[in-house]
Design a protein around this motif. Structure first.
Motif, PDB file in Angstrom:
ATOM      1  N   GLN A 147       0.836  -1.194   0.000  1.00 20.34           N
ATOM      2  CA  GLN A 147       0.000   0.000   0.000  1.00 20.34           C
ATOM      3  C   GLN A 147       0.871   1.244   0.000  1.00 20.34           C
ATOM      4  O   GLN A 147       1.921   1.274   0.659  1.00 20.34           O
ATOM      5  CB  GLN A 147      -0.897   0.027   1.238  1.00 20.34           C
ATOM      6  N   LEU A 148       0.406   2.253  -0.714  1.00 21.54           N
ATOM      7  CA  LEU A 148       1.107   3.534  -0.718  1.00 21.54           C
ATOM      8  C   LEU A 148       0.989   4.151   0.669  1.00 21.54           C
ATOM      9  O   LEU A 148      -0.107   4.300   1.198  1.00 21.54           O
ATOM     10  CB  LEU A 148       0.518   4.475  -1.769  1.00 21.54           C
ATOM     11  N   GLU A 149       2.130   4.490   1.250  1.00 27.16           N
ATOM     12  CA  GLU A 149       2.143   5.100   2.581  1.00 27.16           C
ATOM     13  C   GLU A 149       2.453   6.585   2.522  1.00 27.16           C
ATOM     14  O   GLU A 149       2.251   7.290   3.498  1.00 27.16           O
ATOM     15  CB  GLU A 149       3.151   4.375   3.473  1.00 27.16           C
ATOM     16  N   GLY A 150       2.964   7.033   1.386  1.00 22.58           N
ATOM     17  CA  GLY A 150       3.237   8.456   1.261  1.00 22.58           C
ATOM     18  C   GLY A 150       4.255   8.748   0.175  1.00 22.58           C
ATOM     19  O   GLY A 150       4.779   7.849  -0.480  1.00 22.58           O
ATOM     20  N   THR A 151       4.501  10.024   0.008  1.00 21.02           N
ATOM     21  CA  THR A 151       5.478  10.508  -0.964  1.00 21.02           C
ATOM     22  C   THR A 151       6.573  11.242  -0.222  1.00 21.02           C
ATOM     23  O   THR A 151       6.298  12.120   0.597  1.00 21.02           O
ATOM     24  CB  THR A 151       4.810  11.448  -1.993  1.00 21.02           C
ATOM     25  N   LEU A 152       7.796  10.848  -0.481  1.00 23.30           N
ATOM     26  CA  LEU A 152       8.964  11.519   0.090  1.00 23.30           C
ATOM     27  C   LEU A 152       9.439  12.540  -0.937  1.00 23.30           C
ATOM     28  O   LEU A 152       9.904  12.171  -2.027  1.00 23.30           O
ATOM     29  CB  LEU A 152      10.057  10.496   0.406  1.00 23.30           C
ATOM     30  N   ARG A 153       9.289  13.808  -0.598  1.00 32.72           N
ATOM     31  CA  ARG A 153       9.584  14.872  -1.559  1.00 32.72           C
ATOM     32  C   ARG A 153      11.089  15.092  -1.709  1.00 32.72           C
ATOM     33  O   ARG A 153      11.829  15.052  -0.736  1.00 32.72           O
ATOM     34  CB  ARG A 153       8.901  16.164  -1.122  1.00 32.72           C
ATOM     35  N   ASP A 154      11.511  15.310  -2.972  1.00 36.35           N
ATOM     36  CA  ASP A 154      12.931  15.567  -3.273  1.00 36.35           C
ATOM     37  C   ASP A 154      13.842  14.618  -2.500  1.00 36.35           C
ATOM     38  O   ASP A 154      14.820  15.010  -1.873  1.00 36.35           O
ATOM     39  CB  ASP A 154      13.307  17.013  -2.952  1.00 36.35           C
ATOM     40  N   ASN A 155      13.545  13.342  -2.596  1.00 37.31           N
ATOM     41  CA  ASN A 155      14.224  12.329  -1.794  1.00 37.31           C
ATOM     42  C   ASN A 155      15.399  11.667  -2.513  1.00 37.31           C
ATOM     43  O   ASN A 155      16.212  11.020  -1.887  1.00 37.31           O
ATOM     44  CB  ASN A 155      13.206  11.255  -1.380  1.00 37.31           C
ATOM     45  N   PHE A 156      15.472  11.809  -3.829  1.00 35.81           N
ATOM     46  CA  PHE A 156      16.463  11.078  -4.619  1.00 35.81           C
ATOM     47  C   PHE A 156      16.897  11.962  -5.776  1.00 35.81           C
ATOM     48  O   PHE A 156      16.105  12.735  -6.311  1.00 35.81           O
ATOM     49  CB  PHE A 156      15.820   9.783  -5.136  1.00 35.81           C
ATOM     50  N   ARG A 157      18.140  11.838  -6.161  1.00 36.45           N
ATOM     51  CA  ARG A 157      18.662  12.671  -7.250  1.00 36.45           C
ATOM     52  C   ARG A 157      19.032  11.771  -8.428  1.00 36.45           C
ATOM     53  O   ARG A 157      19.842  10.863  -8.293  1.00 36.45           O
ATOM     54  CB  ARG A 157      19.884  13.434  -6.756  1.00 36.45           C
ATOM     55  N   LEU A 158      18.417  12.034  -9.570  1.00 42.84           N
ATOM     56  CA  LEU A 158      18.692  11.324 -10.817  1.00 42.84           C
ATOM     57  C   LEU A 158      18.918  12.333 -11.923  1.00 42.84           C
ATOM     58  O   LEU A 158      18.138  13.285 -12.056  1.00 42.84           O
ATOM     59  CB  LEU A 158      17.497  10.444 -11.222  1.00 42.84           C
ATOM     60  N   ALA A 159      19.951  12.112 -12.697  1.00 41.49           N
ATOM     61  CA  ALA A 159      20.271  12.986 -13.830  1.00 41.49           C
ATOM     62  C   ALA A 159      20.297  14.461 -13.419  1.00 41.49           C
ATOM     63  O   ALA A 159      19.832  15.333 -14.149  1.00 41.49           O
ATOM     64  CB  ALA A 159      19.281  12.757 -14.970  1.00 41.49           C
ATOM     65  N   GLY A 160      20.813  14.714 -12.220  1.00 37.74           N
ATOM     66  CA  GLY A 160      20.942  16.087 -11.751  1.00 37.74           C
ATOM     67  C   GLY A 160      19.655  16.728 -11.274  1.00 37.74           C
ATOM     68  O   GLY A 160      19.646  17.902 -10.936  1.00 37.74           O
ATOM     69  N   GLN A 161      18.571  15.963 -11.239  1.00 37.72           N
ATOM     70  CA  GLN A 161      17.269  16.492 -10.822  1.00 37.72           C
ATOM     71  C   GLN A 161      16.800  15.797  -9.551  1.00 37.72           C
ATOM     72  O   GLN A 161      16.949  14.578  -9.423  1.00 37.72           O
ATOM     73  CB  GLN A 161      16.221  16.264 -11.921  1.00 37.72           C
ATOM     74  N   TRP A 162      16.207  16.555  -8.652  1.00 41.26           N
ATOM     75  CA  TRP A 162      15.610  15.959  -7.460  1.00 41.26           C
ATOM     76  C   TRP A 162      14.310  15.283  -7.850  1.00 41.26           C
ATOM     77  O   TRP A 162      13.517  15.831  -8.607  1.00 41.26           O
ATOM     78  CB  TRP A 162      15.352  17.023  -6.389  1.00 41.26           C
TER      79      TRP A 162
END
Length: 180
Positions: A147-162
């Motif tokens: 189950q979706l428990e939530g969204t972690l904002r700006d939690n991971f960086r890919l290709a220079g983008q959060w």
């Protein structure tokens, strides 16, 4: 370690699986939501970190190779990283080669992994972190009861983008009810 499903054999990663591991990390379609491109030395360091023997108190990933029973072809990896203390939880993860995607192998292997984690290991909860936009992985997890428990904002960086991450979870008691 070996686990078996109707169509798959799942076995612990060995030195002989290096070509598969390298292929997964070099395929832009596979790593799109997992990591920025890595050089071979960085990929090999990740590989080596998954080779030691595993138990639920280990700090490294249990990495299982998914092989099709009929052909013996390697299709990808599935596994978990235990966080036994203090709350008996583990993070699950998976990656499939394009040739194995869309055929139900991911769901089949994840169901077996979840069953192993709850019944053989006694975990209380399984977690998964999915980069927002990776709809296929989210749907796979949800189809197995996560189950979706939530969204972690700006939690991971890919290709220079959060990037935001979706956090999903499955409790052992929810899994037990769903299996009935």
């Amino acid at each position: 370690m070996k686990l078996e499903t109707e169509r798959l054999m799942l076995h612990s990663l060995t030195e002989e699986d290096w070509p598969l591991f390298l292929q997964l990390y070099r395929d832009p379609q596979v790593i799109r939501y997992l990591a920025d491109p890595l050089d071979e030395a960085e990929i090999h360091a990740r590989f080596a970190g998954r080779l030691p023997a595993w138990n639920k108190h280990s700090q490294h990933w249990l990495c299982l190779v998914m092989r099709e029973k009929a052909s013996g072809a390697a299709l990808g990896l599935t596994g978990l990283r235990a966080e036994w203390l203090p709350f008996q939880q583990a993070e699950v993860g998976f990656a499939s080669l394009p040739v194995g995607q869309g055929k139900g192998y991911g769901k089949e292997s994840l169901r077996k992994l979840v069953d192993f984690a709850f019944h053989a290991c006694g975990f209380h909860k399984l977690n998964a972190t999915v980069t927002e936009g990776n709809i296929a992985s989210r749907r796979l997890l949800e189809s197995c009861g996560f189950q979706l428990e939530g969204t972690l904002r700006d939690n991971f960086r890919l290709a220079g983008q959060w990037c935001n991450d979706w956090q999903l979870g499955l409790l052992a008691n929810e899994y037990a009810v769903a299996k009935k």
